[in-house]
Design an enzyme around this catalytic site. Structure first.
Site, short mmCIF file in Angstrom:
data_model
loop_
_atom_site.label_atom_id
_atom_site.label_comp_id
_atom_site.label_asym_id
_atom_site.label_seq_id
_atom_site.Cartn_x
_atom_site.Cartn_y
_atom_site.Cartn_z
N CYS A 21 0.80 -0.79 -0.07
CA CYS A 21 0.06 0.39 0.15
C CYS A 21 1.11 1.34 -0.22
CB CYS A 21 -1.19 0.14 0.94
SG CYS A 21 -1.90 -1.53 1.40
N HIS A 60 -9.24 2.65 -1.23
CA HIS A 60 -8.13 2.40 -0.86
C HIS A 60 -7.29 2.43 -2.69
CE1 HIS A 60 -4.19 1.29 0.61
NE2 HIS A 60 -4.83 0.66 1.29
N HIS A 74 -2.98 7.23 6.41
CA HIS A 74 -3.29 6.02 5.59
C HIS A 74 -4.55 6.26 5.37
CE1 HIS A 74 -2.17 2.60 3.84
NE2 HIS A 74 -2.50 2.20 4.60
#
Length: 838
Positions: free
Chosen positions: A184, A358, A320
């Site tokens: 990520c 995401h 995040h």
């Protein structure tokens, strides 16, 4: 040109000079900013019947817990292969992620002003990564040729691991090219690598970014309590209503330079990177995929020290923020630990995942670009969908708050500063601190011609680009911005065969006027052009007007190498001689001023020059005898010279293509119109000649609208699409490892339920026997295996195991206790010690 700039005043001293996005419902930076400040949710909800038609398992899709939702991007199945130099066959095998990132990388360079030929003249690095897409690999593996040469070529094109190298090759970029993957945090890790390369001097410009595209485009997932996927199709970071994250597709990139170079080169600096750093969690967490409070806190503290800023000067943190039960509180506590708790609520928290989901490998730079736009627009963006803080976060006792509406963000004692976090599965954490671009005193610059050339590989694209340009021009209001944009399009874009131009002029009432100029002839016809000076009432020109005309004509000849001759009639011929250097300009202007009073002037001395001087009266070049004959020149002023019968007013007469030129107030076209006509007809122009006193600062024009040809992704393999392969239990193991020495005493399973639960754990871990009180993580488990175990439990017992509870007491006994509390309808097994058959 250089401006004093001490990079040590700005941490790392790196400038973000270009950006581009292809994100859900956002193809431009303007779209993206409107998405964030407008609290827009960009996921797409699909019809379940459409998903079944796409090959999804009907039983799965019709499950009430199935969520037919995903944030998607446009153009995945289209690509401008010709633009990037791919054959149609190559483009058909090219990974869609690679195709999309080519376009995003080019748009980022274009936005920075490095999309033109300068790309191959300076070292430009590429640092990028992409997420893995098992479905793409599954589909393309079925198409592999048995020919080893074809297998090799298709292997290069079809896989993500040569992403940066392919972009570097097809854009002719000569700096380092690294393809990387840190889950990520991939794209912010790319920024970190790019920063190091710039500081080491390996490149002068760097592209950094990432891309994620997961097939099938029309998609969904099975929502399960305690799992990572959102239960309601929304991502709600730091919210009490958070129910998991929402994965989606996206691509984005930034262009970086050393700050000192960016200032010297008059780049548009969107923000300054004061610091970007990385670390890894190591074993400071419960499992490989779990977050680490200490790892994140250490990284943020280190980055603050590198940036040499006080946490109280940071007004916004792009987190995040995945909306997960465990991840959000850990990240919040790490921020509090690094920032301190005595500052009061002064720093806003946000996460763009609330808007676009995401985007995995693209997520870090998506957050970075959002933060840059917030700084540039002096606006703190709101958190979409936010209602109330997660109860596991002590928000009121922290230095943070979560805005629910856009807020004005003034620059007070310090520049606007923001921090950006990106944390990857596996523990590679990235954190960056950026700040508002400095206001350096701008040197004086020339204001060149307001001609806006556009070109493309096809006529349709050229027309679309011209429409985009006109829309952008209509938003401008001052001469400086018009000049900056003109210089960008004149000098910083590639030149293609199909050309158009827009000329801008200021009307009598101060309004801006736009004129579109289209080609009238071919490039071969403007070779060897004749510059004709015209004026309807030439003698009425003032001395100042004549001086301007001569100056502009000289500049024009310097900028246009195809002009080989200059022509005129009457006193225009005298001015033509001055432009060509046959006579000194000062002498010509003095003589014409004398003639305007009614007296005969003295003819200045004459010289031979490479530029041919033509007479528009007789239509032929002036001979050496005429050049030396004072009577010839006096005759031009007294109207005693006779016109040649072959001469006409048609521009395409003697000497090649005619370029008629006069002052803007005359019926002859002014400098801007003449340049536009010349350029659209294929002429070469050195636009920098018009900026000898200094170039304007960069203002980006519209993105090139690629001509996207359909390249459909390969069809799905024959089996129905289902995520079961990702969540199913491993096949029965042929060999297992013995139970290691543990902190707990072995207690065997006694009934059917306990035997089944410990059996599932044994299969999952590859260890036997597993005792009722054995710690799942001490046996080598991690959060991903825990998720798979929970799915297996649900499949076997018909009830959902809450992951959060299992992580608190990760034993078979805790699972059995949970199952025993389930109602008979939920759990069909008997719960006593007696042995029963399921």
């Amino acid at each position: 040109m250089s401006v004093a700039c001490d990079p040590t005043d700005f941490g790392m001293g790196l400038a973000i000079v270009g950006m581009a996005v292809r994100l859900p419902q956002s193809e431009t930076l303007e779209d993206y900013w409107h998405t964030t400040v407008g609290k827009k949710a960009c996921q797409t909800w699909f019809d379940k019947d459409d998903l079944i038609d796409e090959g999804w398992d009907p039983e799965l899709v019709k499950n009430p817990a199935f969520m037919p939702v995903k944030p998607v991007i446009s153009g995945v199945e289209h690509f401008d292969a010709d633009f990037f130099g791919y054959s149609r066959a190559e483009a058909a095998h090219l990974d869609p992620k690679t195709r999309v990132f080519h376009e995003v990388a080019y748009h980022a360079l274009e936005h920075a002003g490095y999309g033109g030929n300068i790309r191959s003249e300076i070292p430009i690095g590429v640092f990028a990564g992409a997420s893995e897409d098992p479905e793409w690999l599954r589909r393309t593996s079925a198409m592999l040729s048995r020919n080893s040469v074809e297998q090799f070529e298709r292997g290069i094109l079809a896989h993500k691991d040569l992403l940066a190298q392919l972009v570097a090759f097809h854009l002719d970029l000569h700096g380092p090219a690294y393809t990387l993957y840190t889950a990520c945090s991939t794209s912010l890790a790319a920024v970190h690598m790019a920063a190091q390369s710039l500081l080491f001097g390996e490149c002068d410009v760097a592209i950094a970014g990432g891309v994620t595209i997961d097939l099938p485009i029309k998609s969904g997932y099975l929502a399960q309590e305690g799992m990572i996927h959102s239960l309601d199709g929304y991502c709600r970071p730091f919210d009490a209503a958070a129910k998991g994250t929402l994965f989606g597709d996206g691509a984005c990139a930034v262009v970086l330079k050393r700050l000192q170079d960016a200032v010297a080169d008059r780049d548009h600096i969107h923000a300054v990177v004061r610091a970007v750093s990385a670390n890894n969690d190591g074993h400071r967490k419960v499992g490989f995929s779990a977050p680490s409070l200490q790892g994140q806190s250490d990284l943020i503290s280190t980055t603050l020290a590198m940036a040499d800023v006080d946490p109280s000067t940071i007004g916004y943190v792009e987190t995040h923020g995945t909306g997960t039960v465990i991840g959000d509180p850990v990240e919040f506590d790490a921020l509090v630990e690094a920032f301190g708790t005595t500052l009061g609520q002064r720093c806003a928290l946000g996460s763009v995942k609330a808007n676009i989901g995401h985007t995995h490998a693209a997520a870090g730079v998506a957050g970075l670009i959002k933060s840059v736009l917030a700084i540039e627009n002096a606006t703190v963006p709101p958190m979409a969908h936010f209602q109330a803080p997660n109860p596991n976060m002590a928000l009121e006792q922290s230095p943070f708050y979560i805005p629910t509406e856009p807020q004005v963000w003034p620059a007070e004692m310090t520049p606007r500063r923001a921090a950006v976090s990106s944390f990857g599965i596996g523990g590679t954490n990235l954190h960056a601190i950026i700040e508002q671009a400095p206001n350096f005193p701008a040197p004086s610059t020339s204001q060149g011609p307001l001609v806006y050339p556009v070109s493309a590989q096809t006529e349709d694209v050229a027309k679309e680009l011209a429409e985009r340009l006109q829309a952008q021009l209509s938003t401008l209001s001052n001469r400086d911005d018009f000049s900056r944009l003109a210089f960008c399009l004149q000098t910083k874009r590639r030149e293609f065969p199909y050309r158009l131009a827009i000329v801008v002029s200021e009307g009598k009432e101060g309004q801006w006027l736009f004129e579109k100029v289209e080609p009238t002839c071919g490039a071969n016809e403007v070779s060897g052009s004749v510059l004709r000076l015209r004026h309807e009432n030439a003698v009425a020109l003032s001395a100042c007007e004549r001086n301007i005309l001569v100056s502009q004509a000289k500049t024009l000849i310097s900028a246009v190498p195809s002009i080989t001759s200059i022509a005129g009639q009457g006193d225009m011929l005298w001015l033509a001689a001055a432009v060509a250097g046959v006579m000194e300009s000062e002498g010509v202007l003095s003589a014409l001023a004398f003639a305007q009073s009614g007296a005969l002037p003295t003819v200045p001395s004459r010289h031979h020059t490479p530029l041919t001087v033509l007479s528009d009266i007789n239509g032929i070049a002036i001979t050496p005898d005429q050049l030396a004959d004072d009577g010839f020149w006096i005759g031009q002023l007294t109207n005693t010279a006779q016109a040649h019968p072959a001469c006409s007013e048609n521009k395409r007469t003697v000497g090649g293509h005619g370029l008629t030129f006069g002052l803007a107030e005359t019926q002859s076209p002014g400098l801007e119109r003449l340049l536009a006509e010349l350029w659209v007809n294929g002429g070469a122009i050195d636009w920098r000649v018009f900026h000898s006193n200094g170039v304007p600062s960069h203002l980006a024009g519209p993105n090139y609208p690629f001509s996207r040809t359909p390249f459909p992704v390969p069809p799905a393999v024959s089996q129905q699409v289902s995520p079961s392969s990702d969540s199913a239990l491993p096949k029965e193991l042929t060999s297992v490892n013995a139970r290691p020495d543990l902190s707990s005493t072995f207690r065997p399973a006694e009934n059917q339920t306990e035997l089944l639960v410990t059996g599932l754990m044994e299969q999952m871990l590859g260890i036997a026997p597993v005792g009722m009180d054995d710690d799942f993580f001490e046996l080598g488990g991690h959060s991903l295996l825990a998720t798979k175990l929970a799915i297996a439990i649900e499949k076997s017992f018909g009830t959902v195991l809450e992951i959060a509870n299992f992580l608190e007491v990760p034993t078979a006994a805790s699972i059995c206790s949970f199952l025993a509390s389930a109602t008979p309808a939920q759990f069909p097994y008997n719960h006593g010690n007696e042995e029963t058959n399921p």
